[in-house]
Write a protein that holds these residues in place. Sequence first.
Motif, PDB file in Angstrom:
ATOM      1  N   ARG A   1      14.259 -21.823   5.937  1.00 14.90           N
ATOM      2  CA  ARG A   1      14.222 -21.098   4.670  1.00 14.90           C
ATOM      3  C   ARG A   1      14.167 -22.037   3.461  1.00 14.90           C
ATOM      4  N   LYS A   2      14.741 -23.237   3.588  1.00 17.87           N
ATOM      5  CA  LYS A   2      14.708 -24.180   2.459  1.00 17.87           C
ATOM      6  C   LYS A   2      13.288 -24.669   2.228  1.00 17.87           C
ATOM      7  N   LEU A   3      12.637 -24.997   3.336  1.00 17.59           N
ATOM      8  CA  LEU A   3      11.240 -25.427   3.248  1.00 17.59           C
ATOM      9  C   LEU A   3      10.413 -24.333   2.598  1.00 17.59           C
ATOM     10  N   MET A   4      10.622 -23.135   3.025  1.00 17.91           N
ATOM     11  CA  MET A   4       9.878 -21.983   2.549  1.00 17.91           C
ATOM     12  C   MET A   4      10.133 -21.748   1.058  1.00 17.91           C
ATOM     13  N   ARG A   5      11.418 -21.813   0.714  1.00 18.13           N
ATOM     14  CA  ARG A   5      11.784 -21.574  -0.691  1.00 18.13           C
ATOM     15  C   ARG A   5      11.174 -22.656  -1.575  1.00 18.13           C
ATOM     16  N   GLY A   6      11.295 -23.926  -1.131  1.00 18.87           N
ATOM     17  CA  GLY A   6      10.720 -25.028  -1.891  1.00 18.87           C
ATOM     18  C   GLY A   6       9.221 -24.853  -2.082  1.00 18.87           C
ATOM     19  N   PHE A   7       8.564 -24.419  -1.015  1.00 15.56           N
ATOM     20  CA  PHE A   7       7.119 -24.249  -1.086  1.00 15.56           C
ATOM     21  C   PHE A   7       6.745 -23.138  -2.075  1.00 15.56           C
ATOM     22  N   PHE A   8       7.412 -22.022  -1.989  1.00 14.41           N
ATOM     23  CA  PHE A   8       7.115 -20.901  -2.885  1.00 14.41           C
ATOM     24  C   PHE A   8       7.396 -21.269  -4.338  1.00 14.41           C
ATOM     25  N   GLU A   9       8.476 -21.999  -4.561  1.00 13.40           N
ATOM     26  CA  GLU A   9       8.795 -22.423  -5.925  1.00 13.40           C
ATOM     27  C   GLU A   9       7.679 -23.291  -6.479  1.00 13.40           C
ATOM     28  N   ALA A  10       7.136 -24.143  -5.637  1.00 14.34           N
ATOM     29  CA  ALA A  10       6.049 -25.013  -6.079  1.00 14.34           C
ATOM     30  C   ALA A  10       4.803 -24.208  -6.441  1.00 14.34           C
TER      31      ALA A  10
ATOM     32  N   ASP B   1       4.671 -33.714   8.719  1.00 15.38           N
ATOM     33  CA  ASP B   1       4.215 -34.880   7.960  1.00 15.38           C
ATOM     34  C   ASP B   1       3.139 -34.486   6.956  1.00 15.38           C
ATOM     35  N   ALA B   2       2.243 -33.600   7.410  1.00 11.79           N
ATOM     36  CA  ALA B   2       1.091 -33.215   6.578  1.00 11.79           C
ATOM     37  C   ALA B   2       1.523 -32.478   5.317  1.00 11.79           C
ATOM     38  N   LEU B   3       2.742 -31.959   5.306  1.00 14.29           N
ATOM     39  CA  LEU B   3       3.188 -31.203   4.133  1.00 14.29           C
ATOM     40  C   LEU B   3       3.499 -32.109   2.952  1.00 14.29           C
ATOM     41  N   GLY B   4       3.659 -33.412   3.204  1.00 14.78           N
ATOM     42  CA  GLY B   4       3.999 -34.333   2.121  1.00 14.78           C
ATOM     43  C   GLY B   4       5.406 -34.090   1.611  1.00 14.78           C
ATOM     44  N   GLN B   5       5.647 -34.481   0.355  1.00 10.29           N
ATOM     45  CA  GLN B   5       6.972 -34.332  -0.222  1.00 10.29           C
ATOM     46  C   GLN B   5       6.954 -33.235  -1.276  1.00 10.29           C
ATOM     47  N   GLY B   6       8.119 -32.744  -1.607  1.00 13.32           N
ATOM     48  CA  GLY B   6       8.210 -31.712  -2.641  1.00 13.32           C
ATOM     49  C   GLY B   6       9.546 -31.780  -3.334  1.00 13.32           C
ATOM     50  N   SER B   7      10.051 -30.638  -3.707  1.00 13.10           N
ATOM     51  CA  SER B   7      11.353 -30.585  -4.378  1.00 13.10           C
ATOM     52  C   SER B   7      12.460 -30.994  -3.398  1.00 13.10           C
ATOM     53  N   ASP B   8      13.662 -31.185  -3.930  1.00 12.32           N
ATOM     54  CA  ASP B   8      14.792 -31.525  -3.078  1.00 12.32           C
ATOM     55  C   ASP B   8      14.980 -30.483  -1.973  1.00 12.32           C
ATOM     56  N   THR B   9      14.910 -29.200  -2.378  1.00 14.59           N
ATOM     57  CA  THR B   9      15.083 -28.126  -1.403  1.00 14.59           C
ATOM     58  C   THR B   9      14.031 -28.237  -0.305  1.00 14.59           C
ATOM     59  N   PHE B  10      12.798 -28.420  -0.731  1.00 18.75           N
ATOM     60  CA  PHE B  10      11.677 -28.551   0.194  1.00 18.75           C
ATOM     61  C   PHE B  10      11.904 -29.725   1.155  1.00 18.75           C
ATOM     62  N   ASN B  11      12.264 -30.858   0.598  1.00 24.02           N
ATOM     63  CA  ASN B  11      12.457 -32.056   1.423  1.00 24.02           C
ATOM     64  C   ASN B  11      13.623 -31.890   2.400  1.00 24.02           C
TER      65      ASN B  11
END
Lengths: 460, 460
Positions: free
Chosen positions: B173-182, B247-257
Amino acid sequence: MIKPRTPPGVMELLPREQIAFQRMLDTIRRNYERFGFLPVETPVFELSETLLTKSGGETERQVYFVQSTGALAKEGEGLPELALRFDLTVPLARYVAEHEHELTFPFRRYQIQRVYRGERQQRGRFREFYQCDIDVIGKDALSVRFDAEILAVIHAVFSDLGIGDFTIQLNNRKLMRGFFEAQGVTDGEQQALVLREVDKLDKRGADYVRETLTGEGFGMSAEGVDRILDFVAVRSTGHADALARLDALGQGSDTFNQGLAELREVLELVKALGVPESAYCLNFSIARGLDYYTGTVYETQLDGYPQIGSICSGGRYEDLASHYTKSKLPGVGISIGLTRLFWQLREAGLIAGSDESSVQAMVALMDEGQLAESLDIARRLRAAGINTEVQMESRKLAKQFQYASRAGIRFVVLAGEDELARGVVTVKDLLREQQFDVKREELASSLKVELEQARALAGR
Amino acid sequence: MIKPRTPPGVMELLPREQIAFQRMLDTIRRNYERFGFLPVETPVFELSETLLTKSGGETERQVYFVQSTGALAKEGEGLPELALRFDLTVPLARYVAEHEHELTFPFRRYQIQRVYRGERQQRGRFREFYQCDIDVIGKDALSVRFDAEILAVIHAVFSDLGIGDFTIQLNNRKLMRGFFEAQGVTDGEQQALVLREVDKLDKRGADYVRETLTGEGFGMSAEGVDRILDFVAVRSTGHADALARLDALGQGSDTFNQGLAELREVLELVKALGVPESAYCLNFSIARGLDYYTGTVYETQLDGYPQIGSICSGGRYEDLASHYTKSKLPGVGISIGLTRLFWQLREAGLIAGSDESSVQAMVALMDEGQLAESLDIARRLRAAGINTEVQMESRKLAKQFQYASRAGIRFVVLAGEDELARGVVTVKDLLREQQFDVKREELASSLKVELEQARALAGR
């Protein structure tokens, strides 16, 4: 913030106690299955009209009704549609009548579920409790031979539970009825009243009972009362003595003679079933529910704890489901109220709180870097059928041992750098207070041997 | 006379089906115990105030309230005092908060009980159904490592149930939330709404979803929508592919990472736990209860029956019991709704009605005079752990065989005069369609060998 609490009148256990309770449930089920009984489960609620047909006012006062939010809003007319089962007998009657044409008779079922009674709040009284029942149901007729088999099941269950010596007490309602009729107490209700007075023997003494029964309300003859008091005092000691006591009764009415013959056959078959004669006796004071049982009746007492009362009771009844079907369905069955029994055993200090956990091994974690090794060791143990917990985070080894010890886990497995280098693991056996090294690939089989030995010693 | 029937919305089984159901329950329990989870049972009812704290209106509408006859008479003010549990999570929260100081954390419990929901009547919807739950509860914190262990338990359970190939789908859910926020969807509720539209992909197609999300209500950019559709379409194939996709997702927000790091750790440990890579995959469309789960989420699908939907779901949550205690209790858990699963498997023809009975042997009765012999043979079989039924009344042998065959009993034991004279018994193995003679004292051990072999073949 709401204070977390259970409703009054329920027994909720901590995990260690729950493991002990579960072992007892498993033992009962195992023995029921061993005698070829089939599992049945019924819904926790029945239609109120189904549940309340049979009941007098007493049962109805103790019933819990169930309503969905929607039904609650609409209410007004009559009783709610649903109610929680208050025993397993009424649901069995409904089940057998409903599925009559899909079942084979004699139908042998066991049922282990909780039942509900809105009892007055009182120590040791439960509003939710387990019943563990077996019944054999015949169609039109059912041989008295099953009455003997049921006694053998009681013996198997309580031998296996290992909670101490016990005696299964046996009587027959026909014999009892025939005897009372011969003393001039012919009415069923009157017999019940006399028996209730006789039940006060232990507490009030023979003089009190004699006085009451010869007094105004009953008006019995002194000789009649003495014959009854002699009769209900009968306890046999051993198989031959039981048969001799039946012989000594002589002959009587048809009902009396039939009861006598049934008791003889039950005794004979109980012996053929290998039940040791120390485990059963005749007790002519046992009556059970007078309007329900019609032949054999059983009660079971722990020899060392008579004050606990009967821990397993039941008997033979004429017709299971007359409210739901025209078929005649005679049966014989027993019930163990395990929640109350567990509570009483715990009160008497007979439930060892120090029982082993259901978790048999714990893999300690000595070093964060070795987690993958720990998981692999655990995987092998589990594959071999050993219940295994892994310490997922490293902390002081002493803490990990303390945890295993308090939890009742027998084996702690250690695989530090040194052990890994040597291709071994170290096992601490907390039960035997021993420690040994074993090759990693031999770990599972060596623990299995130890656990099998312990099981064999415990007779499981 | 009352027509015997069960209330609507419950599943009641005939004995043969109940045996199959019980085997599934036993398998689930065995695997939960194998991973070191401890048993807990809670009362069927909780205080209404306990049960309804957390619930929105939806849950409350589906609750069953419980009232004793006495309470029913007195009612008027407010809700009834008691209500049936509608899941095992709220009782767990109450249990852990109530017994907090008597439990050891991380607290690992399994609970297998029925729950109750006053659902609208509908085929395949049950008002009473089994849930089989495990949870690990930490105090203050709980390592993500347990998320991997839970996945290994799911794998063990469904491998052992043997109902076909399955895939455990994993998301965070953190990955998901980070992605949506982006993508500019920062509000939790808005994310839920977007996800609900995305969920229509299979049914309505990508064009429909794209149109909705770029339309008035949502007003998202076409590129943003495409990025979301690409993201939720991710399904990994194999372990290396799963890691590559992270790996392909790269980096994002703290939540995402953080979500990314958690998924990596879970994947790594799942491998260390020996779960085969064919059994799990990443699926970035899995969200589960959006206001409850905060990290790892799981769903499990039968590969051959995707239409059945998820057969085991769960995930990581931040705080179990905030309504009952100030302690922070993060946890991770899963639930198997066995009643519904059993129903679906039966509908799909995957429950073999021809399963063996729990009764393993039947001693036939050829002659009334030999009943005592039959009982003795049965006693020996039972003592060896073989579930045995005795024919208590003699009838045509063909009838006795027919009964055993229909009941799914494997061995029929015959001991007629001839056999008794020769000191042997005849065994008919109805499974292998073989017949053999065996010395009476060797009967139990020889049947045991056969049964052990069958068990080994079945992988039990």
